[in-house]
Design a protein around this motif. Structure first.
Motif, mmCIF file in Angstrom:
data_model
loop_
_atom_site.group_PDB
_atom_site.id
_atom_site.type_symbol
_atom_site.label_atom_id
_atom_site.label_comp_id
_atom_site.label_asym_id
_atom_site.label_seq_id
_atom_site.Cartn_x
_atom_site.Cartn_y
_atom_site.Cartn_z
ATOM 1 N N GLY A 193 0.798 -1.216 0.000
ATOM 2 C CA GLY A 193 0.000 0.000 0.000
ATOM 3 C C GLY A 193 0.831 1.265 0.000
ATOM 4 O O GLY A 193 2.037 1.257 0.192
ATOM 5 N N ALA A 194 0.137 2.355 -0.225
ATOM 6 C CA ALA A 194 0.775 3.668 -0.200
ATOM 7 C C ALA A 194 1.315 3.944 1.197
ATOM 8 O O ALA A 194 0.695 3.601 2.193
ATOM 9 C CB ALA A 194 -0.225 4.737 -0.597
ATOM 10 N N ARG B 182 6.906 5.897 -0.597
ATOM 11 C CA ARG B 182 6.482 5.022 -1.689
ATOM 12 C C ARG B 182 5.715 5.818 -2.737
ATOM 13 O O ARG B 182 4.973 6.734 -2.410
ATOM 14 C CB ARG B 182 5.568 3.906 -1.179
ATOM 15 C CG ARG B 182 6.275 2.776 -0.486
ATOM 16 C CD ARG B 182 5.285 1.682 -0.105
ATOM 17 N NE ARG B 182 5.966 0.497 0.392
ATOM 18 C CZ ARG B 182 5.324 -0.545 0.912
ATOM 19 N NH1 ARG B 182 4.002 -0.538 0.999
ATOM 20 N NH2 ARG B 182 6.010 -1.585 1.347
ATOM 21 N N THR B 183 5.903 5.425 -3.986
ATOM 22 C CA THR B 183 5.126 5.996 -5.085
ATOM 23 C C THR B 183 4.428 4.855 -5.817
ATOM 24 O O THR B 183 4.828 3.697 -5.709
ATOM 25 C CB THR B 183 6.013 6.774 -6.074
ATOM 26 O OG1 THR B 183 7.048 5.903 -6.550
ATOM 27 C CG2 THR B 183 6.630 7.999 -5.412
ATOM 28 N N LYS B 184 3.409 5.215 -6.576
ATOM 29 C CA LYS B 184 2.629 4.210 -7.294
ATOM 30 C C LYS B 184 3.545 3.423 -8.225
ATOM 31 O O LYS B 184 4.339 3.979 -8.977
ATOM 32 C CB LYS B 184 1.513 4.888 -8.091
ATOM 33 C CG LYS B 184 0.548 3.924 -8.701
ATOM 34 C CD LYS B 184 -0.599 4.670 -9.363
ATOM 35 C CE LYS B 184 -1.516 3.697 -10.055
ATOM 36 N NZ LYS B 184 -2.616 4.386 -10.714
ATOM 37 N N SER C 190 2.323 0.187 -4.423
ATOM 38 C CA SER C 190 3.295 1.266 -4.287
ATOM 39 C C SER C 190 4.625 0.701 -3.812
ATOM 40 O O SER C 190 4.658 -0.306 -3.096
ATOM 41 C CB SER C 190 2.808 2.313 -3.278
ATOM 42 O OG SER C 190 1.616 2.912 -3.724
ATOM 43 N N ALA C 191 5.716 1.344 -4.211
ATOM 44 C CA ALA C 191 7.048 0.890 -3.803
ATOM 45 C C ALA C 191 7.977 2.084 -3.683
ATOM 46 O O ALA C 191 7.863 3.053 -4.442
ATOM 47 C CB ALA C 191 7.607 -0.112 -4.806
#
Length: 158
Positions: free
Chosen positions: A108-109, A113-115, A121-122
């Protein structure tokens, strides 16, 4: 020796999708949670134990204990490995555990993290870890439930 029938990243660890779809799809009978924090939290481990269907074994290990367990396991179980991050799996690989496949199910966000892909997200570090896992010979796919088409993570890292 037990067989790893699923290695999955999911920051929720055990939840409905894992219990129903993935257990049924893989025929798994032993869930192994690999997470240092969860391994130290007796209350959380009790909650996890109550979430597992009857007839399915559960172990909760720190990363180091998981490496030892997986390298020395002499049972005949079908293992579902669950961890929150790719880093846990890379540590297993560096510790000598062979992983043919890794499924990204839920990341998850969060801060940093970015999409990455749809609702996955990572962070930059996690993306690098995915590259290292792939370079080690493990196929990494995003696949939320077994009926979803798998999307190879290697194509998402460029």
């Amino acid at each position: 020796m037990s067989e790893i029938v699923l290695a999955r990243i999911d920051d929720r660890l055990i939840h409905g999708q894992v219990m129903t779809a993935w257990l049924q799809y893989t025929g798994g009978n032993h869930i192994v949670i690999i997470d240092d924090e969860t391994a130290k939290d007796d209350f959380l481990k009790t909650v996890m134990e109550m979430s597992v269907p009857e007839g399915v074994a559960l172990d909760v290990f720190s990363i180091n204990d998981a490496i030892e367990f997986l390298k020395n396991d002499a049972n005949d179980d079908k293992l579902l490995l669950l961890a929150k991050t790719p880093g846990a799996y890379y540590a297993l690989i560096e510790g000598g555990v062979k992983l043919a496949n890794l499924v990204v199910g839920g990341m998850g966000a969060a801060k940093g993290r970015t999409k990455f892909y749809k609702n996955i997200s990572a962070s930059d570090d996690e993306r690098e870890t995915f590259k290292n896992i792939i370079e080690a010979g493990t196929v990494v796919n995003v696949q939320i439930v077994p009926s979803d088409k798998a999307t190879n993570v290697a194509g998402l890292l460029n």
